[in-house]
Design an enzyme around this catalytic site. Structure first.
Site, PDB file in Angstrom:
ATOM      1  N   ASP A 226      -8.932  -8.676  -1.287  1.00  0.00           N
ATOM      2  CA  ASP A 226      -7.833  -8.551  -0.320  1.00  0.00           C
ATOM      3  C   ASP A 226      -8.211  -7.545   0.761  1.00  0.00           C
ATOM      4  O   ASP A 226      -7.848  -7.698   1.926  1.00  0.00           O
ATOM      5  CB  ASP A 226      -6.551  -8.099  -1.035  1.00  0.00           C
ATOM      6  CG  ASP A 226      -5.915  -9.230  -1.826  1.00  0.00           C
ATOM      7  OD1 ASP A 226      -6.149 -10.396  -1.477  1.00  0.00           O
ATOM      8  OD2 ASP A 226      -5.199  -8.934  -2.794  1.00  0.00           O
TER       9      ASP A 226
ATOM     10  N   GLU B  83       0.800  -2.593   5.181  1.00  0.00           N
ATOM     11  CA  GLU B  83       1.762  -1.506   5.337  1.00  0.00           C
ATOM     12  C   GLU B  83       1.255  -0.442   6.302  1.00  0.00           C
ATOM     13  O   GLU B  83       0.085  -0.430   6.686  1.00  0.00           O
ATOM     14  CB  GLU B  83       2.091  -0.819   3.992  1.00  0.00           C
ATOM     15  CG  GLU B  83       1.062   0.142   3.441  1.00  0.00           C
ATOM     16  CD  GLU B  83      -0.163  -0.501   2.873  1.00  0.00           C
ATOM     17  OE1 GLU B  83      -1.224  -0.396   3.534  1.00  0.00           O
ATOM     18  OE2 GLU B  83      -0.109  -1.102   1.814  1.00  0.00           O
TER      19      GLU B  83
ATOM     20  N   ARG C 118      12.431  14.728   2.740  1.00  0.00           N
ATOM     21  CA  ARG C 118      11.415  15.763   2.499  1.00  0.00           C
ATOM     22  C   ARG C 118      10.578  15.308   1.320  1.00  0.00           C
ATOM     23  O   ARG C 118      11.134  14.902   0.293  1.00  0.00           O
ATOM     24  CB  ARG C 118      12.058  17.092   2.120  1.00  0.00           C
ATOM     25  CG  ARG C 118      12.700  17.812   3.261  1.00  0.00           C
ATOM     26  CD  ARG C 118      13.350  19.090   2.752  1.00  0.00           C
ATOM     27  NE  ARG C 118      13.946  19.821   3.850  1.00  0.00           N
ATOM     28  CZ  ARG C 118      15.106  19.496   4.407  1.00  0.00           C
ATOM     29  NH1 ARG C 118      15.787  18.462   3.984  1.00  0.00           N
ATOM     30  NH2 ARG C 118      15.590  20.211   5.411  1.00  0.00           N
TER      31      ARG C 118
ATOM     32  N   ALA D 253       7.258  10.652  -3.465  1.00  0.00           N
ATOM     33  CA  ALA D 253       7.643  11.936  -4.064  1.00  0.00           C
ATOM     34  C   ALA D 253       8.626  12.721  -3.203  1.00  0.00           C
ATOM     35  O   ALA D 253       8.295  13.790  -2.668  1.00  0.00           O
ATOM     36  CB  ALA D 253       6.382  12.774  -4.331  1.00  0.00           C
TER      37      ALA D 253
ATOM     38  N   GLN E  83      -7.101   4.796   8.904  1.00  0.00           N
ATOM     39  CA  GLN E  83      -6.433   6.119   8.866  1.00  0.00           C
ATOM     40  C   GLN E  83      -6.548   6.769  10.229  1.00  0.00           C
ATOM     41  O   GLN E  83      -7.646   6.866  10.767  1.00  0.00           O
ATOM     42  CB  GLN E  83      -7.156   7.031   7.879  1.00  0.00           C
ATOM     43  CG  GLN E  83      -6.919   6.676   6.452  1.00  0.00           C
ATOM     44  CD  GLN E  83      -6.806   7.938   5.599  1.00  0.00           C
ATOM     45  OE1 GLN E  83      -6.304   8.942   6.070  1.00  0.00           O
ATOM     46  NE2 GLN E  83      -7.271   7.868   4.362  1.00  0.00           N
TER      47      GLN E  83
HETATM   48  P1  NAP Z   1      -9.104  -0.423  -1.475  1.00  0.00           P
HETATM   49  O1  NAP Z   1      -9.233   0.766  -2.329  1.00  0.00           O
HETATM   50  O2  NAP Z   1     -10.216  -1.398  -1.430  1.00  0.00           O
HETATM   51  O3  NAP Z   1      -7.783  -1.271  -1.850  1.00  0.00           O
HETATM   52  C1  NAP Z   1      -6.977  -0.841  -2.838  1.00  0.00           C
HETATM   53  C2  NAP Z   1      -6.574  -2.019  -3.687  1.00  0.00           C
HETATM   54  O4  NAP Z   1      -5.477  -2.690  -3.065  1.00  0.00           O
HETATM   55  C3  NAP Z   1      -7.665  -3.069  -3.933  1.00  0.00           C
HETATM   56  O5  NAP Z   1      -7.686  -3.384  -5.314  1.00  0.00           O
HETATM   57  C4  NAP Z   1      -7.174  -4.235  -3.120  1.00  0.00           C
HETATM   58  O6  NAP Z   1      -7.557  -5.493  -3.652  1.00  0.00           O
HETATM   59  C5  NAP Z   1      -5.685  -4.088  -3.245  1.00  0.00           C
HETATM   60  N1  NAP Z   1      -4.877  -4.808  -2.260  1.00  0.00           N
HETATM   61  C6  NAP Z   1      -5.018  -4.845  -0.912  1.00  0.00           C
HETATM   62  N2  NAP Z   1      -4.061  -5.611  -0.377  1.00  0.00           N
HETATM   63  C7  NAP Z   1      -3.300  -6.077  -1.401  1.00  0.00           C
HETATM   64  C8  NAP Z   1      -2.139  -6.887  -1.479  1.00  0.00           C
HETATM   65  N3  NAP Z   1      -1.565  -7.368  -0.381  1.00  0.00           N
HETATM   66  N4  NAP Z   1      -1.607  -7.135  -2.697  1.00  0.00           N
HETATM   67  C9  NAP Z   1      -2.152  -6.630  -3.812  1.00  0.00           C
HETATM   68  N5  NAP Z   1      -3.248  -5.844  -3.811  1.00  0.00           N
HETATM   69  C10 NAP Z   1      -3.802  -5.566  -2.613  1.00  0.00           C
HETATM   70  O7  NAP Z   1      -8.728   0.079  -0.070  1.00  0.00           O
HETATM   71  P2  NAP Z   1      -8.824  -0.659   1.306  1.00  0.00           P
HETATM   72  O8  NAP Z   1      -9.792  -1.784   1.275  1.00  0.00           O
HETATM   73  O9  NAP Z   1      -8.986   0.435   2.271  1.00  0.00           O
HETATM   74  O10 NAP Z   1      -7.380  -1.317   1.385  1.00  0.00           O
HETATM   75  C11 NAP Z   1      -6.307  -0.639   1.908  1.00  0.00           C
HETATM   76  C12 NAP Z   1      -5.128  -0.993   1.058  1.00  0.00           C
HETATM   77  O11 NAP Z   1      -5.195  -0.258  -0.133  1.00  0.00           O
HETATM   78  C13 NAP Z   1      -3.844  -0.555   1.710  1.00  0.00           C
HETATM   79  O12 NAP Z   1      -3.331  -1.543   2.560  1.00  0.00           O
HETATM   80  C14 NAP Z   1      -2.953  -0.255   0.525  1.00  0.00           C
HETATM   81  O13 NAP Z   1      -2.050  -1.309   0.264  1.00  0.00           O
HETATM   82  C15 NAP Z   1      -3.894  -0.142  -0.651  1.00  0.00           C
HETATM   83  N6  NAP Z   1      -3.689   1.176  -1.280  1.00  0.00           N
HETATM   84  C16 NAP Z   1      -3.089   1.185  -2.481  1.00  0.00           C
HETATM   85  C17 NAP Z   1      -2.809   2.394  -3.101  1.00  0.00           C
HETATM   86  C18 NAP Z   1      -2.124   2.380  -4.426  1.00  0.00           C
HETATM   87  O14 NAP Z   1      -1.879   1.274  -4.958  1.00  0.00           O
HETATM   88  N7  NAP Z   1      -1.784   3.535  -4.978  1.00  0.00           N
HETATM   89  C19 NAP Z   1      -3.150   3.600  -2.480  1.00  0.00           C
HETATM   90  C20 NAP Z   1      -3.764   3.552  -1.236  1.00  0.00           C
HETATM   91  C21 NAP Z   1      -4.018   2.302  -0.630  1.00  0.00           C
HETATM   92  P3  NAP Z   1      -9.076  -6.047  -3.595  1.00  0.00           P
HETATM   93  O15 NAP Z   1      -9.788  -5.330  -4.684  1.00  0.00           O
HETATM   94  O16 NAP Z   1      -8.901  -7.501  -3.827  1.00  0.00           O
HETATM   95  O17 NAP Z   1      -9.645  -5.719  -2.244  1.00  0.00           O
END
Ligand code: NAP
Length: 269
Positions: free
Chosen positions: A45, A123, A148, A185, A225
Site C-alpha cells: 500500500d 490521511e 491538548r 493521546a 513529512q
Molecule cells: P510504512 O511504514 O511503509 O507504512 C506503514 C504501514 O501502513 C504499512 O504496513 C502499509 O502497508 C500500511 N498501509 C498504508 N496504507 C494503508 C491503508 N490504506 N490501509 C491499511 N494499511 C495501510 O510507511 P509509509 O510507506 O511511509 O506509509 C505511510 C502510511 O503509514 C501513512 O499513510 C499511515 O497511514 C501509515 N502509518 C501508520 C502508523 C500506525 O499504524 N501506527 C503510523 C504511522 C504511519 P504496506 O506494507 O502494504 O505498504
C-alpha cells in the site's frame, strides 16, 4: 493505452515490474512514465501512496492498480502469481473504475497571503515539533473544542484502515464521501476536555484547526513529512478530486478488511 509501473524496488517487485513491462509492450501497450492512463504499483500500500503522489497532477486521466509482493494490501490486492491474468485484462481494457474520496488540506499562514493545498489518499496528521500540541478545533466555522495532546489525525475512508485504525478510529467504506478526525493521546482531566471519540464528517462539512500553541507544526500527508512555520490555520474537507482504481474483478471492501485483519492470509494463499 499508455502505462507506467511503480515498484517498491525490492528484488521481487523489480522482477515483476520487468515482466509486466515486457508483457504489456508485447500486447501493444505503450510505456509512458509522463502521461500514463494506467499505473501498476508493485509492492505494498505504501508503494501505491508513492504512485498516487507521483501522478497527483493527472488524477482524472489515470487509474491505479496494485500488486502486493508482501502481505495483502488495501490498494494492492493482486498476487504476484496473478500477473499474467492481470496483464491480459489490462490489454483487453476490461475494467471498471472505482473512485475513492480524497482529503483536501489547506494551510493558511500568518504573514504570507498565499495558502498551500495538498491532497491526501490516506490521511494528514499534525503534531507540534516541541511543545504540547494545543489547537482549537472548529467545525463548519463554529468552535467545537480546544484539543491538548500529541496531535490529530484526519483520514479518508480508504485511509481509515491505516494510521486511523491504530488510533481507534472507525473503518469507513470508501463509497462514503467523508473525513474522520481521531485524537492522539488527548489530555483529559478536570481542567482540559476533548470529546474523546473519533468524529466522522460528511462531504461539504469543514474542519479547521487554529493553533493556540504554535505556530510551527509537523504535518504529514500520507508518507510525506513537512515542517510548516507561521501557521494561522489548517482547513480540511472532502476533496472534489477523487482517485481512480482499475477494477478487473469484484473484491468487496469488507472482504479485504476481513482478509487483512481477521482471517489468516496464509490459509487463503
Ligand atoms: P510504512 O511504514 O511503509 O507504512 C506503514 C504501514 O501502513 C504499512 O504496513 C502499509 O502497508 C500500511 N498501509 C498504508 N496504507 C494503508 C491503508 N490504506 N490501509 C491499511 N494499511 C495501510 O510507511 P509509509 O510507506 O511511509 O506509509 C505511510 C502510511 O503509514 C501513512 O499513510 C499511515 O497511514 C501509515 N502509518 C501508520 C502508523 C500506525 O499504524 N501506527 C503510523 C504511522 C504511519 P504496506 O506494507 O502494504 O505498504
Amino acid at each position: 493505452m499508455k502505462f507506467a509501473i511503480q515498484s517498491r524496488n525490492d528484488k521481487l517487485s523489480n522482477e515483476l515490474m520487468a515482466q509486466a513491462k515486457k508483457y504489456l509492450t508485447e500486447f501493444g501497450l505503450t510505456f509512458d512514465e509522463e502521461e500514463p492512463e494506467i499505473v501498476l504499483s508493485i509492492g505494498g500500500d505504501g508503494t501505491l501512496l508513492h504512485a498516487f503522489h507521483k501522478y497527483i497532477h493527472r488524477l482524472e486521466d489515470t487509474s491505479f492498480v496494485g500488486i502486493h509482493t508482501g502481505h495483502l494490501g488495501f490498494y494492492a490486492d493482486w498476487k504476484p502469481s496473478e500477473i499474467e491474468k492481470l496483464v491480459i485484462a489490462i490489454a483487453r481494457k476490461e475494467f471498471e473504475v472505482a473512485d475513492y474520496p480524497l482529503l483536501e488540506v489547506t494551510i493558511n499562514y500568518q504573514h504570507y497571503q498565499k495558502s498551500t493545498k495538498y491532497l491526501a489518499l490516506n490521511e494528514s496528521t499534525v503534531k507540534s515539533p516541541e511543545v504540547t500540541f494545543v489547537m482549537d478545533v472548529e467545525l463548519n466555522g463554529e468552535h467545537f473544542e480546544r484539543f491538548r495532546g500529541d496531535g490529530l489525525c484526519i483520514s479518508t475512508p480508504s485511509g481509515s484502515t491505516a494510521y486511523n485504525k491504530a488510533l481507534g478510529g472507525a473503518i469507513i467504506h470508501p463509497a462514503i464521501p467523508a473525513l474522520q478526525l481521531t485524537e492522539m493521546a488527548s489530555i483529559n482531566n478536570r481542567v482540559f476536555r476533548t470529546v474523546g471519540s473519533p468524529l466522522v464528517l460528511p462531504k461539504h462539512h469543514s474542519l479547521m484547526l487554529v493553533p493556540v500553541n504554535g505556530p510551527d507544526f509537523m504535518l504529514t500527508i500520507d508518507h510525506l513529512q513537512l515542517l510548516h512555520k507561521d501557521v494561522k490555520s489548517i482547513e480540511y474537507r472532502v476533496a472534489e478530486e477523487k482517485v481512480r482504481f482499475a477494477r478487473f474483478r469484484p473484491f468487496p471492501f469488507w472482504k479485504r478488511v476481513s482478509d487483512s485483519f481477521v482471517a489468516s492470509e496464509v490459509k487463503d494463499e
